[in-house]
Design a protein around this motif. Structure first.
Motif, PDB file in Angstrom:
ATOM      1  N   ARG A 187      -4.009  -7.856   4.020  1.00 55.83           N
ATOM      2  CA  ARG A 187      -3.231  -8.129   5.231  1.00 55.83           C
ATOM      3  C   ARG A 187      -3.950  -9.114   6.138  1.00 55.83           C
ATOM      4  NH1 ARG A 187      -2.572  -2.029   6.628  1.00 55.83           N
ATOM      5  NH2 ARG A 187      -4.121  -1.918   4.966  1.00 55.83           N
TER       6      ARG A 187
ATOM      7  N   GLU B  54       0.813  -1.215   0.000  1.00 52.38           N
ATOM      8  CA  GLU B  54       0.000   0.000   0.000  1.00 52.38           C
ATOM      9  C   GLU B  54       0.842   1.258   0.000  1.00 52.38           C
ATOM     10  OE1 GLU B  54      -4.289  -0.279   1.679  1.00 52.38           O
ATOM     11  OE2 GLU B  54      -2.811  -0.103   3.260  1.00 52.38           O
TER      12      GLU B  54
ATOM     13  N   ASP C  98     -11.404  -2.323   4.251  1.00 52.88           N
ATOM     14  CA  ASP C  98     -10.008  -2.232   3.823  1.00 52.88           C
ATOM     15  C   ASP C  98      -9.211  -3.255   4.634  1.00 52.88           C
ATOM     16  OD1 ASP C  98      -7.789  -1.314   2.446  1.00 52.88           O
ATOM     17  OD2 ASP C  98      -7.400   0.339   3.838  1.00 52.88           O
ATOM     18  N   GLY C  99      -7.980  -3.483   4.242  1.00 52.03           N
ATOM     19  CA  GLY C  99      -7.131  -4.392   5.015  1.00 52.03           C
ATOM     20  C   GLY C  99      -7.386  -5.864   4.737  1.00 52.03           C
TER      21      GLY C  99
HETATM   22 MG   LIG Z   1      -6.118  -1.323   1.211  1.00 54.70          MG
END
Ligand SMILES: [Mg+2]
Ligand SMILES: Nc1ncnc2c1ncn2[C@@H]1O[C@H](COP(=O)(O)OP(=O)(O)OP(=O)(O)O)[C@@H](O)[C@H]1O
Length: 373
Positions: free
Chosen positions: A217, A75, A213-214
């Motif tokens: 990860r 990112e 989001d994320g």
């Molecule tokens: Mg993202």
């Protein structure tokens, strides 16, 4: 429906037709089984090798830190390795860290948090995923709401930047249903080997894209924790993100391949190779650390009479070392003695010193070289 009149997959429509798991048995063919064998073998070797390190948890920390750093680098959150090492070596530094470093540290905490939760609860369910997400994004939100307009776009630096490459499922109850199916698949006792399940589930998780989001990860941490849950690893050490970053175009290409053309085989092979390559690399790192430890011990022990095996272990337990630690281990009686000890260690090149404000750090450059290599 995501198919246009021409039969082309429409990437701008929420993929509510995403099929549930499992996948068809025939997909797992001879080529996949061959690669699965290689990957499993490499993973098993890694799992054994970790145990040779006196303090695996510390090593997991630095490895997971690098995982965190490279992962977040997807990112474009830049942060210096130096600052990160300081932050993990010293709790007080952690609070002072800049926002980018904090974000990376959150990744590590999410990994350990998930690991801890799993040890206690022993059920690998969606609450583990939610917890990881919350820690990564520092939020109390959960699975995204039905109306949220989440899409995956091409990155800013890429050709055709901003173009939509995928639209995950959307609508009341849809994400929850698919996530429940995914965890039921992972927890099913019969059926595929856990390594294959992990690889298949990783596509599915990213395709569902349960969070705002994320998801990348969170998905990569889930991979590691699942391997721990299934006892393929005792500690969550597998440097997968680095491989994924180095092969990011392929990774994205194969994810899209499953969605648009049902190409499971290349995806599964790609991920299995990632596991094999990563496990082999981690093994090499562990071997290098052990070899360096032995040589440093021999060298220091011949020159310094107060040098001990225990001190050697401590100097290789983290790359940034504080004088206090050396004092505790050697039992240096006075400040003058300790200062003399530190001077000896730096003069011999075992450590080098660095000042940061009022704080002095001692750095094990040999360890850093191996960890960063
Ligand atoms: Mg993202
Ligand atoms: N075509 C696709 N289909 C499904 N998932 C995809 C596709 N392309 C990319 N992804 C996944 O989406 C992730 C990015 O989503 P998101 O921004 O929510 O995660 P992140 O953790 O913030 O970012 P990153 O993974 O880049 O660190 C990628 O890591 C990848 O796993």
């Amino acid at each position: 429906m995501n198919k246009s009149k021409k039969g082309v997959f429409d990437r701008t429509i929420p993929y509510n037709d995403l099929p549930e798991l499992p996948i068809a048995d025939e997909i797992i063919d001879k080529d996949i089984l061959l690669q699965w064998g290689l990957s499993s073998r490499a993973l098993a070797a890694l799992n054994k090798n970790i145990m040779r390190i006196p303090n695996p948890l510390m090593l997991v920390n630095t490895i997971s830190l690098q995982e965190a750093q490279s992962s977040t680098a997807i990112e474009n959150i830049f942060t210096t390795e130096d600052e990160l090492y300081k932050a993990i070596s010293d709790q007080t530094k952690e609070e002072l860290a800049n926002p980018a470093t904090k974000e990376v540290l959150r990744y590590r905490e999410a990994l350990w948090g998930g690991y801890g939760a799993l040890q206690k609860k022993k059920t690998f369910d969606k609450s583990v995923a939610v917890k990881i997400f919350q820690q990564i994004k520092n939020t109390r939100q959960g699975i995204r709401s039905p109306q949220s307009q989440v899409v995956i776009k091409r990155g800013q630096s890429e050709f055709r930047a901003g173009e939509i490459i995928y639209t995950p499922p959307r609508g009341a109850g849809i994400i929850e249903k698919k996530i429940d199916n995914l965890f039921a698949f992972l927890n099913q006792e019969k059926g595929l080997d856990p390594l294959l399940k992990m690889v298949i589930a990783h596509y599915q998780f990213e395709a569902i894209h349960p969070f705002i989001d994320g998801n990348g990860r969170t998905g990569r941490i889930l991979n590691l924790l699942y391997l721990v849950d299934q006892k393929l690893l005792t500690h969550p050490v597998l440097y997968l993100s680095k491989y994924i970053i180095h092969h990011k175009d392929d990774y994205y290409y194969h994810l899209a391949g499953v969605t648009q053309r049902g190409m499971w085989k290349p995806w599964i092979l790609f991920m299995l190779k990632a596991v094999e390559g990563t496990a082999e690399q981690s093994n090499q790192k562990i071997d290098e650390i052990l070899a360096q430890m032995a040589i440093t011990y021999q060298y220091a022990n011949a020159k310094i009479k107060w040098y001990s095996y225990e001190l050697n272990q401590a100097l290789f337990s983290q790359p940034y070392i504080k004088q206090k630690l050396v004092g505790e281990i050697t039992g240096a009686k006075s400040r003058t003695t300790l200062t003399k000890y530190m001077l000896q260690l730096t003069e011999l090149g075992i450590l080098s010193s660095q000042t940061d404000g009022r704080e002095v750090y001692y750095i094990n450059n040999d360890l850093i070289r191996i960890l960063e290599g």
